[in-house]
Design an enzyme around this catalytic site. Structure first.
Site, PDB file in Angstrom:
ATOM      1  N   ARG A 113     -14.171 -20.503 -43.853  1.00 45.34           N
ATOM      2  CA  ARG A 113     -13.647 -20.618 -44.908  1.00 45.34           C
ATOM      3  C   ARG A 113     -14.287 -19.686 -45.981  1.00 45.34           C
ATOM      4  NH1 ARG A 113     -12.386 -27.058 -46.293  1.00 45.34           N
ATOM      5  NH2 ARG A 113     -10.300 -26.329 -46.804  1.00 45.34           N
TER       6      ARG A 113
ATOM      7  N   GLN B 273      -8.515 -17.224 -46.807  1.00 49.08           N
ATOM      8  CA  GLN B 273      -7.979 -18.188 -47.463  1.00 49.08           C
ATOM      9  C   GLN B 273      -6.505 -18.008 -47.054  1.00 49.08           C
ATOM     10  OE1 GLN B 273      -8.677 -17.678 -51.614  1.00 49.08           O
ATOM     11  NE2 GLN B 273     -10.461 -18.740 -51.788  1.00 49.08           N
TER      12      GLN B 273
ATOM     13  N   SER C 141      -6.307 -26.067 -45.303  1.00 44.83           N
ATOM     14  CA  SER C 141      -6.072 -26.225 -46.636  1.00 44.83           C
ATOM     15  C   SER C 141      -4.532 -26.214 -46.813  1.00 44.83           C
ATOM     16  CB  SER C 141      -6.588 -24.971 -47.395  1.00 44.83           C
ATOM     17  OG  SER C 141      -7.824 -25.017 -47.484  1.00 44.83           O
TER      18      SER C 141
ATOM     19  N   TYR D  61     -17.975 -27.579 -47.855  1.00 47.30           N
ATOM     20  CA  TYR D  61     -17.985 -29.281 -47.499  1.00 47.30           C
ATOM     21  C   TYR D  61     -19.164 -29.989 -48.121  1.00 47.30           C
ATOM     22  CZ  TYR D  61     -14.478 -27.509 -43.722  1.00 47.30           C
ATOM     23  OH  TYR D  61     -13.228 -27.117 -43.403  1.00 47.30           O
TER      24      TYR D  61
ATOM     25  N   ASP E 212      -5.868 -20.325 -43.996  1.00 48.11           N
ATOM     26  CA  ASP E 212      -6.728 -21.535 -43.621  1.00 48.11           C
ATOM     27  C   ASP E 212      -5.706 -22.471 -43.598  1.00 48.11           C
ATOM     28  OD1 ASP E 212      -8.172 -23.655 -44.021  1.00 48.11           O
ATOM     29  OD2 ASP E 212      -9.346 -23.090 -45.833  1.00 48.11           O
TER      30      ASP E 212
END
Length: 376
Positions: free
Chosen positions: A121, A126, A132, A225, A129
């Site tokens: 991450r 991005q 996500s 996280y 991902d």
């Protein structure tokens, strides 16, 4: 001979997504790759075979036996792994801790596998991902499910029979799923409050028009996280949360830890303190749930509260979930396909950290240790 990239029909029960939509399939073709699609692969997601222009349509046996790189959504079965050419490449969401037998099969067949959930991450990754992109679907659908199960309207309504007060929705967890749940519940007209142990999410929550619940517990972790709370922090969190949750008409929980069981944030006493007719939508059900009473895959009523534990939520919005996942795959694989040749740069941290198996070895350390520990 051009690299043959194959899209199979998903075999997991209830899985309606497909790894590539027709638009992204065409983009892979522009990279000099030969795209092969198993017949019927996209139908459940809303993409008929006729939409895959320029791709070869194959039966199941040919789709597997003629694959150099296979992209998929859900993990394959051991039988499917054994149908792939030895030394070929497999890319998908493996959730290896739940499917050790599949990992062993890929190791034995010398399959080079990349797990989309292992992509680091970082800012550069991005667009790749998948966790996500699929979590956004989960959050959206979770708010819709909460509104559907609730015995109250979400928005304030002024009617001839009087004014209906808006429902109060509380969202626990302000990651991608939580933020999307907040945004969707606000669009539906509810009063929304949210809590996350990462205090850095306060600004994001408030930017969506929700109130951030500050319980005095912070647990910032690595990689975006949250870290695990201490026993003292858990008690402090639950005591403070219980007062707010008792006022909720709908509680949406989204606290999940990849590769581990979901933290238990809602004990039975907290459920007993909720309003009669209140709803809990436990979006962490894949990991066992955030509520101790959640039964993954079931909708039950306990202590007058409806507890909904949905599984594989992205598959319930298969068209858009597939489109987003396909773009994640395109962005991940494009740097590895210069001029249509498969040439991974093993020095690239995104590629190196997402490898699950390679050259007959389990490369991902946590998976290797878990599998070796289970077999010893």
């Amino acid at each position: 001979m051009a690299i043959r990239l194959t899209v199979p029909k998903e075999s997991a029960s209830g899985e309606r997504r497909v790894a590539l939509d027709p638009l992204v399939t065409g983009k892979f073709g522009q990279l000099g790759v030969t795209v092969q699609v198993e017949k019927g692969a996209g139908e459940a997601a809303g993409f008929p075979d006729s939409a895959y222009e320029g791709a070869s349509l194959l039966d199941t046996e040919a789709a597997y036996s003629q694959s150099d790189i296979m992209v998929r959504v859900a993990p394959p079965t051991v039988e499917e792994v054994n149908q792939l050419p030895e030394g070929s490449t497999l890319v998908g969401l493996f959730h290896a801790h739940r499917h050790p037998e599949v990992v062993r099969a890929m190791q034995e067949r010398r399959i080079q596998s990349f797990a989309m959930e292992l992509i680091p991450r970082i800012s550069r990754a991005q667009s790749m991902d998948a966790l996500s992109s699929q979590a956004a679907v989960v959050g959206y659908k979770g708010a819709i499910q909460g509104a559907d199960l609730a015995c109250r309207f979400f928005p304030m309504l002024t009617t001839a029979a009087g004014t209906i007060r808006p429902a109060k929705v509380i969202v626990i967890g302000a990651g991608v799923a939580g933020l999307q749940a907040i945004a969707t519940a606000k669009r539906l007209g509810a009063i929304v409050e949210a809590y996350d142990v990462r205090s850095a999410t306060k600004e994001q929550v408030e930017s969506l028009g929700a109130k951030f619940l500050d319980l005095g517990v912070s647990a910032e972790g690595e990689g975006g996280y949250a870290r695990e709370l201490t026993a003292e922090e858990k008690k402090q969190q639950q005591d403070a949360l219980g007062e707010f949750i008792a006022q909720a008409d709908v509680l949406i929980t989204t606290a999940a830890i990849p590769g581990r069981e979901s933290p238990k944030l809602v004990p039975e006493d907290m459920v007993k303190g909720m309003k009669s007719g209140a709803v809990i939508v436990d979006l962490a059900s894949e990991g066992g749930g955030n509520c101790v009473l959640t039964q993954p895959g079931e909708t039950i009523t306990q202590h007058g509260v409806i507890i909904h534990g949905p599984l594989n939520v992205p598959s319930q919005v298969p068209l858009h979930a597939s489109e987003m996942y396909a773009k994640n795959l395109l962005n991940f694989l494009t740097p590895m396909l210069p001029e249509g040749e498969f040439q991974p740069d093993w020095e690239d941290e995104v590629i190196a950290q997402s490898v699950l198996t390679r050259d007959g070895e389990i490369v991902h350390a946590a998976t290797r240790d878990a599998i070796q520990g289970a077999s010893s």
